[in-house]
Write an enzyme that holds these catalytic residues in place. Structure first.
Site, PDB file in Angstrom:
ATOM      1  CB  CYS A  88     -29.263  -2.843  46.523  1.00 16.01           C
ATOM      2  SG  CYS A  88     -28.523  -3.304  48.013  1.00 16.01           S
ATOM      3  CG  LEU A  89     -23.596  -4.260  42.267  1.00 17.06           C
ATOM      4  CD1 LEU A  89     -23.959  -5.750  42.419  1.00 17.06           C
ATOM      5  CD2 LEU A  89     -23.517  -3.745  40.804  1.00 17.06           C
TER       6      LEU A  89
END
Length: 224
Positions: A88-89
């Site tokens: 998750c970025l």
């Protein structure tokens, strides 16, 4: 040679020529559009001393679409799935820009290890652990770095980590739990694997232990 291939070849060459970042790239199955990236864990973090590998796939419309990345190395981190390696970025999603490169994106992943964002997690259970007990989280992340990323041996009180070299990996330490808590419920006749699973799901750690009654744990064990 099309523009995408030219750009990818240049980025791979730039990475090879840069000896300071310690970031490496190699082809997978001789394809320039499927790569394996790697970088060292950042100093001063539980990931220090580890070697982390990332699977990279380059989409047809690169650089106008983000790179597809996931960790090959198992990592204990709120923004990385402990099961699949999914990340998750923001720059791998809606904050992607064509000015970003393979190297700069891998550097961003390295920075993510320094600065977890537990309020926007990929792995909700790890995020809960991080927010409940930072010291316990760091012990667990350090242990994962040791067993999965080749980092230095993790030493911490309360975890059953004094196993001989070559022994089975310590499932209690991997789950980030205290041995005494697992032993407590195992003594009631429940299987160890079931106890570990329930305590992990309940986030039976740190200050949370006082908030969860033994009856609640037993109730969950009987359900599972």
């Amino acid at each position: 040679m099309d523009a995408r291939l030219r750009r990818v070849n240049k980025e791979i060459a730039d990475c090879k020529n840069d000896k300071t970042s310690k970031i490496t790239l190699e082809l997978v199955d001789e394809s320039p559009f499927h790569l394996k990236g790697a970088f060292p864990g950042p100093e001063g973090t539980p990931y220090e001393g580890g070697h982390f590998e990332v699977d990279i796939r380059i989409p047809d419309s690169y650089p106008f679409q983000p790179l597809k990345m996931k960790f090959i190395t198992k990592v204990y981190h709120p923004n990385i799935s402990s099961a699949s390696g999914a990340i998750c970025l923001d720059i791998l999603k809606d904050a992607w820009s064509p000015v970003l490169t393979l190297k700069s994106t891998l550097i961003s992943l390295q920075s993510l290890l320094c600065s977890p964002e537990p309020n926007d997690p990929q792995d909700a259970e790890v995020a809960k652990h991080y927010m409940t007990s930072r010291s316990s989280f760091e012990e667990t992340a350090r242990y994962w770095t040791h067993i999965y990323a080749g980092g230095p041996e993790a030493k911490a009180a309360g975890k059953a980590r004094d196993t001989p070299v070559g022994a089975v990996r310590d499932e209690i330490a991997i789950a980030g739990l205290e041995k005494a808590h697992v032993d407590q419920f195992e003594a009631l006749g429940f299987e160890r694997t079931k106890v570990i699973d329930v305590l992990r799901r309940l986030n039976y750690r740190g200050a949370n232990v006082a908030k969860i009654t033994e009856d609640r744990v037993v109730e969950e064990l009987l359900k599972s």
